[in-house]
Design a protein around this motif. Structure first.
Motif, PDB file in Angstrom:
ATOM      1  N   PHE A 180       1.018  -0.944  -0.047  1.00 34.86           N
ATOM      2  CA  PHE A 180      -0.172  -0.090  -0.292  1.00 34.86           C
ATOM      3  C   PHE A 180       0.889   1.551   0.141  1.00 34.86           C
ATOM      4  CE2 PHE A 180      -2.824   3.338   1.709  1.00 34.86           C
ATOM      5  CZ  PHE A 180      -3.753   3.048   1.263  1.00 34.86           C
ATOM      6  N   TYR A 181       1.554   0.924   0.650  1.00 41.04           N
ATOM      7  CA  TYR A 181       2.722   2.308   0.926  1.00 41.04           C
ATOM      8  C   TYR A 181       3.853   2.555  -0.257  1.00 41.04           C
ATOM      9  CZ  TYR A 181      -0.476   3.976   4.621  1.00 41.04           C
ATOM     10  OH  TYR A 181      -1.194   4.070   5.455  1.00 41.04           O
ATOM     11  N   LYS A 182       4.474   1.775  -0.334  1.00 45.07           N
ATOM     12  CA  LYS A 182       5.389   1.847  -1.472  1.00 45.07           C
ATOM     13  C   LYS A 182       5.572   1.698  -2.523  1.00 45.07           C
ATOM     14  CE  LYS A 182       8.836  -1.128   2.136  1.00 45.07           C
ATOM     15  NZ  LYS A 182       9.659  -2.436   2.151  1.00 45.07           N
ATOM     16  N   LEU A 183       4.593   1.537  -3.461  1.00 36.53           N
ATOM     17  CA  LEU A 183       4.530   1.286  -4.607  1.00 36.53           C
ATOM     18  C   LEU A 183       2.502   2.235  -4.822  1.00 36.53           C
ATOM     19  CD1 LEU A 183       4.624  -1.787  -5.775  1.00 36.53           C
ATOM     20  CD2 LEU A 183       6.610  -0.050  -6.241  1.00 36.53           C
ATOM     21  N   GLU A 184       3.414   3.288  -5.671  1.00 39.55           N
ATOM     22  CA  GLU A 184       2.071   4.405  -5.859  1.00 39.55           C
ATOM     23  C   GLU A 184       1.078   3.655  -7.444  1.00 39.55           C
ATOM     24  OE1 GLU A 184      -0.378   7.548  -5.529  1.00 39.55           O
ATOM     25  OE2 GLU A 184       1.199   7.303  -4.189  1.00 39.55           O
ATOM     26  N   TYR A 185       1.596   3.401  -7.481  1.00 36.22           N
ATOM     27  CA  TYR A 185       1.519   2.464  -9.333  1.00 36.22           C
ATOM     28  C   TYR A 185       2.332   0.937  -9.135  1.00 36.22           C
ATOM     29  CZ  TYR A 185      -0.801   7.283 -10.018  1.00 36.22           C
ATOM     30  OH  TYR A 185      -0.522   8.771 -10.251  1.00 36.22           O
ATOM     31  N   PRO A 186       1.185   0.178  -9.268  1.00 29.55           N
ATOM     32  CA  PRO A 186       2.074  -1.367  -9.001  1.00 29.55           C
ATOM     33  C   PRO A 186       1.967  -1.872 -10.710  1.00 29.55           C
ATOM     34  CG  PRO A 186       0.301  -1.623  -8.025  1.00 29.55           C
ATOM     35  CD  PRO A 186       0.492  -0.295  -7.883  1.00 29.55           C
ATOM     36  N   HIS A 187       0.866  -1.442 -11.143  1.00 24.43           N
ATOM     37  CA  HIS A 187       1.452  -1.651 -12.223  1.00 24.43           C
ATOM     38  C   HIS A 187       1.660  -1.709 -13.532  1.00 24.43           C
ATOM     39  CE1 HIS A 187      -3.907  -3.634 -12.131  1.00 24.43           C
ATOM     40  NE2 HIS A 187      -3.156  -3.946 -11.378  1.00 24.43           N
ATOM     41  N   ASP A 188       1.766  -0.101 -13.470  1.00 25.03           N
ATOM     42  CA  ASP A 188       2.814   0.747 -14.639  1.00 25.03           C
ATOM     43  C   ASP A 188       4.781  -0.082 -14.477  1.00 25.03           C
ATOM     44  OD1 ASP A 188       1.051   2.054 -15.131  1.00 25.03           O
ATOM     45  OD2 ASP A 188       1.960   4.302 -14.329  1.00 25.03           O
ATOM     46  N   GLN A 189       4.600  -0.883 -12.503  1.00 25.88           N
ATOM     47  CA  GLN A 189       5.791  -1.395 -12.226  1.00 25.88           C
ATOM     48  C   GLN A 189       6.361  -2.838 -12.631  1.00 25.88           C
ATOM     49  OE1 GLN A 189       7.940   0.379 -10.387  1.00 25.88           O
ATOM     50  NE2 GLN A 189       9.792  -0.720  -9.939  1.00 25.88           N
ATOM     51  N   ILE A 190       4.913  -3.092 -12.943  1.00 26.08           N
ATOM     52  CA  ILE A 190       4.660  -4.110 -13.435  1.00 26.08           C
ATOM     53  C   ILE A 190       5.269  -4.357 -14.505  1.00 26.08           C
ATOM     54  CG2 ILE A 190       3.558  -6.885 -13.786  1.00 26.08           C
ATOM     55  CD1 ILE A 190       2.582  -6.139 -11.133  1.00 26.08           C
ATOM     56  N   THR A 191       4.389  -3.959 -15.425  1.00 20.34           N
ATOM     57  CA  THR A 191       4.858  -3.054 -16.987  1.00 20.34           C
ATOM     58  C   THR A 191       6.016  -3.137 -16.966  1.00 20.34           C
ATOM     59  OG1 THR A 191       2.459  -3.023 -16.972  1.00 20.34           O
ATOM     60  CG2 THR A 191       4.142  -2.087 -18.727  1.00 20.34           C
ATOM     61  N   ALA A 192       7.003  -2.327 -16.728  1.00 22.83           N
ATOM     62  CA  ALA A 192       7.829  -1.824 -16.566  1.00 22.83           C
ATOM     63  C   ALA A 192       9.061  -3.166 -17.190  1.00 22.83           C
ATOM     64  CB  ALA A 192       8.631  -0.980 -15.725  1.00 22.83           C
ATOM     65  N   TYR A 193       9.017  -3.863 -15.846  1.00 24.53           N
ATOM     66  CA  TYR A 193       9.939  -5.016 -15.359  1.00 24.53           C
ATOM     67  C   TYR A 193       9.491  -5.714 -17.015  1.00 24.53           C
ATOM     68  CZ  TYR A 193      11.707  -4.236 -10.822  1.00 24.53           C
ATOM     69  OH  TYR A 193      12.428  -3.480 -10.064  1.00 24.53           O
ATOM     70  N   VAL A 194       8.625  -6.218 -16.912  1.00 25.50           N
ATOM     71  CA  VAL A 194       7.977  -7.093 -18.563  1.00 25.50           C
ATOM     72  C   VAL A 194       8.770  -6.563 -19.685  1.00 25.50           C
ATOM     73  CG1 VAL A 194       5.473  -8.100 -19.763  1.00 25.50           C
ATOM     74  CG2 VAL A 194       5.740  -7.803 -17.030  1.00 25.50           C
ATOM     75  N   PHE A 195       8.650  -5.574 -20.344  1.00 25.87           N
ATOM     76  CA  PHE A 195       9.112  -4.875 -20.832  1.00 25.87           C
ATOM     77  C   PHE A 195      11.336  -5.265 -21.100  1.00 25.87           C
ATOM     78  CE2 PHE A 195       5.166  -2.590 -22.243  1.00 25.87           C
ATOM     79  CZ  PHE A 195       5.538  -2.388 -23.799  1.00 25.87           C
TER      80      PHE A 195
END
Length: 327
Positions: A99-114
């Protein structure tokens, strides 16, 4: 006074009721007190201090799926679009981090997948990308797990659900596949034709062999029948020449009968006069008689002609001849 009391009671009732809240199953609620994290509440009926405590947010603990579409190129310089589906969830014990460490988890996951896909796919050719898509998915999952576990997320699975090359590349692949299948079909058709030809040749050879054997057996039986017929005729006083002539004439008339029995026959036997049979018989008897006479004459002639004996010298003749003396 009564009105103010009623308002106060109503206000107090609403404040009291706001102290209770519910949390749905497979979700968590983050409680803050004066803007500071206080606790994480799980499913069920929960209590908080009104005005002092507030619900900062709700966290979904269910497994979620994020579809990421990536455009990249392969080792043989073919541009493709890949669809990678990432299945993940928030770890219940790490709701605070999620809840507190990531603001946009979907964007973070997408960046790693790319990042992972564009590092792995350029190492492979187009055909290898299709064959090793599971290896790409495993690499994405491994990289995401190492990065997202720190933020309270668990990567359940990653799937490469679609690989879409350029339309021209797909058309070329289809043509190659079609040509390869046509080649295979032609090879099978050629092999099938060869098998049919070989089988037909073997059948014809066997037929010819059996046909020749049948003709040989037929002629052998005919010869055996002729021998028996000649022996029967010899027993009644007919010699071999006359018997042979009679058999030939009989076969001649049998042939004429067989030809006449076929209504559709267009065969003409020449000569075909009524005297042909008798003439044939007379000619054959005469030829046999003439050959016998010639043979007898040659035997008699060979007996008369004898080789002359060599002249032997008389006894004492050589003694009468005296050598001349030298004068």
């Amino acid at each position: 006074m009564n009105t103010a009391l009623i308002i106060l009671l109503v206000f107090g009732f609403f404040i009291f009721m706001s102290s209770f809240f519910t949390v749905k199953q497979q979700s968590s609620v983050v409680i803050e007190r004066f803007g500071k994290f206080l606790s994480v509440r799980n499913s069920g009926l929960q209590l908080k201090i009104p005005i002092v405590d507030r619900i900062a947010g709700r966290v979904n603990l269910k497994i979620q799926q994020l579809d990421v579409i990536i455009e990249t190129k392969t080792k043989d310089n073919v541009f493709i679009k890949m669809k990678v589906s990432v299945q993940f969830k928030v770890i219940q014990e790490k709701v605070y981090d999620a809840f507190y460490k990531l603001e946009y988890p979907h964007d973070q996951i997408t960046a790693y997948v790319f990042d992972v896909v564009r590092a792995e796919v350029p190492k492979l050719k187009l055909d290898d990308v299709f064959e090793r898509k599971d290896d790409i998915a495993i690499a994405v999952k491994r990289e995401l797990n190492e990065a997202m576990t720190t933020y309270g997320y668990d990567i359940i699975n990653t799937l490469v659900t679609d690989i879409d090359p350029d339309i021209q590349v797909k058309n070329a692949m289809n043509r190659i596949n079609a040509a390869d299948r046509e080649k295979t079909a032609a090879e099978f058709e050629a092999e099938s034709s060869r098998i049919r030809i070989v089988a037909k040749a073997k059948a014809e050879a066997e037929s010819k062999r059996l046909q020749g054997q049948g003709i040989a057996d037929q002629r052998r039986e005919i010869a055996r029948g002729l021998v028996e017929s000649v022996e029967v005729l010899n027993n009644v006083g007919i010699n071999s020449q006359e018997a042979s002539a009679l058999i030939v004439v009989t076969q001649h008339y049998d042939t004429l009968q067989a030809i006449g029995a076929d209504a559709n026959s267009n065969l003409i036997l020449l000569p075909n006069s009524p005297q042909a049979g008798s003439d044939m018989l007379n000619n054959m008897v005469a030829s046999f008689t003439a050959s016998n006479q010639v043979g007898e004459m040659m035997k008699k002639h060979n007996k008369k002609v004898e080789k002359p004996k060599p002249i032997q010298p008389q006894s004492g003749y050589e003694d009468d001849i005296q050598p001349e003396t030298k004068q």
